[in-house]
Design an enzyme around this catalytic site. Sequence first.
Site, PDB file in Angstrom:
ATOM      1  N   GLY A  45     141.364   9.919  66.646  1.00 22.69           N
ATOM      2  CA  GLY A  45     142.096  11.021  67.244  1.00 22.69           C
ATOM      3  C   GLY A  45     141.520  12.329  66.748  1.00 22.69           C
ATOM      4  N   GLN A  50     142.005  21.143  64.566  1.00 13.22           N
ATOM      5  CA  GLN A  50     140.954  20.611  63.684  1.00 13.22           C
ATOM      6  C   GLN A  50     139.564  21.121  64.035  1.00 13.22           C
ATOM      7  OE1 GLN A  50     142.375  16.315  64.161  1.00 13.22           O
ATOM      8  NE2 GLN A  50     141.655  16.384  62.044  1.00 13.22           N
ATOM      9  N   CYS A 105     142.500  11.210  57.693  1.00 11.89           N
ATOM     10  CA  CYS A 105     142.396  12.330  58.622  1.00 11.89           C
ATOM     11  C   CYS A 105     141.001  12.938  58.502  1.00 11.89           C
ATOM     12  CB  CYS A 105     143.454  13.375  58.262  1.00 11.89           C
ATOM     13  SG  CYS A 105     143.431  14.821  59.329  1.00 11.89           S
ATOM     14  N   LEU A 106     140.377  13.256  59.642  1.00  4.84           N
ATOM     15  CA  LEU A 106     139.017  13.810  59.604  1.00  4.84           C
ATOM     16  C   LEU A 106     138.961  15.143  58.867  1.00  4.84           C
ATOM     17  CD1 LEU A 106     137.772  12.991  63.233  1.00  4.84           C
ATOM     18  CD2 LEU A 106     137.186  11.795  61.122  1.00  4.84           C
ATOM     19  N   HIS A 147     150.520  11.093  64.452  1.00 10.63           N
ATOM     20  CA  HIS A 147     149.638  11.814  63.513  1.00 10.63           C
ATOM     21  C   HIS A 147     148.995  13.022  64.206  1.00 10.63           C
ATOM     22  CE1 HIS A 147     146.465  11.916  60.203  1.00 10.63           C
ATOM     23  NE2 HIS A 147     145.943  12.690  61.141  1.00 10.63           N
ATOM     24  N   GLU A 148     148.466  12.797  65.415  1.00 10.44           N
ATOM     25  CA  GLU A 148     147.811  13.899  66.145  1.00 10.44           C
ATOM     26  C   GLU A 148     148.829  14.949  66.585  1.00 10.44           C
ATOM     27  OE1 GLU A 148     144.689  14.182  65.885  1.00 10.44           O
ATOM     28  OE2 GLU A 148     144.515  12.159  65.096  1.00 10.44           O
ATOM     29  N   HIS A 151     149.514  17.439  64.018  1.00 14.55           N
ATOM     30  CA  HIS A 151     148.496  18.495  63.908  1.00 14.55           C
ATOM     31  C   HIS A 151     148.843  19.712  64.770  1.00 14.55           C
ATOM     32  CE1 HIS A 151     145.349  17.036  61.304  1.00 14.55           C
ATOM     33  NE2 HIS A 151     145.244  15.891  61.937  1.00 14.55           N
TER      34      HIS A 151
HETATM   35 NI    NI Z   1     144.347  14.104  61.258  1.00 11.81          NI
END
Ligand code: NI
Length: 196
Positions: A45, A50, A105-106, A147-148, A151
């Site tokens: 995701g 991000q 998470c990225l 999760h996304e 963000h």
């Molecule tokens: Ni994340």
Amino acid sequence: MVLPIVAYGDPVLRKKAKPITKDYPKLDELIDNMKETMYGAYGVGLAAPQIGLPIRLFLVDTAPFAEDDVFTEEEQDALKKFQRTFINAEIIEEEGDEWAFNEGCLSIPDVREDVFRQPKVTIKYQDEAFNEHTETFDGLIARVVQHEYDHIEGILFTDKLSSLKKRLIKGKLANISKGKIKVDYRMRFPLQKKKR
Ligand code: NI
């Protein structure tokens, strides 16, 4: 084009993201670039904050999870096929008893912790053509969507940890903000000292 992923500590990750309209400049190109960025980093995701944009847009593609044999064949099949672009999403309802899953998470490389979330989520959103949808997801797909979605609300999974866990990873998070981390995809670190 692969875009740099914004690291923990950048204020853009803390903003409540704003809705967008069809006229958002170069939206198709942006979505393509976000996909390339997500796949390039082997993410499941990626949310617009991000890559530095506080807008209500995120992508989910759970295919990488389908390789994991902890899942049944049926589950793997569903994970392999699940791919969505969520625009202007709003969660309508979350249901069920919270369950733990080890999230990453990225924007927070090398940190993985168990996070508790409800197993079922109903969400309203628009797709890439701005068609309206309301869908209910469960299990791992719901997990990634939640999760996304966090963000675009300015929330990170590390916010959901116990105060003890938060204390234990504090140093690691500070190092991520400063760019003191090895990572194999492009990132932008908010507190990195500029090289001369
Ligand atoms: Ni994340």
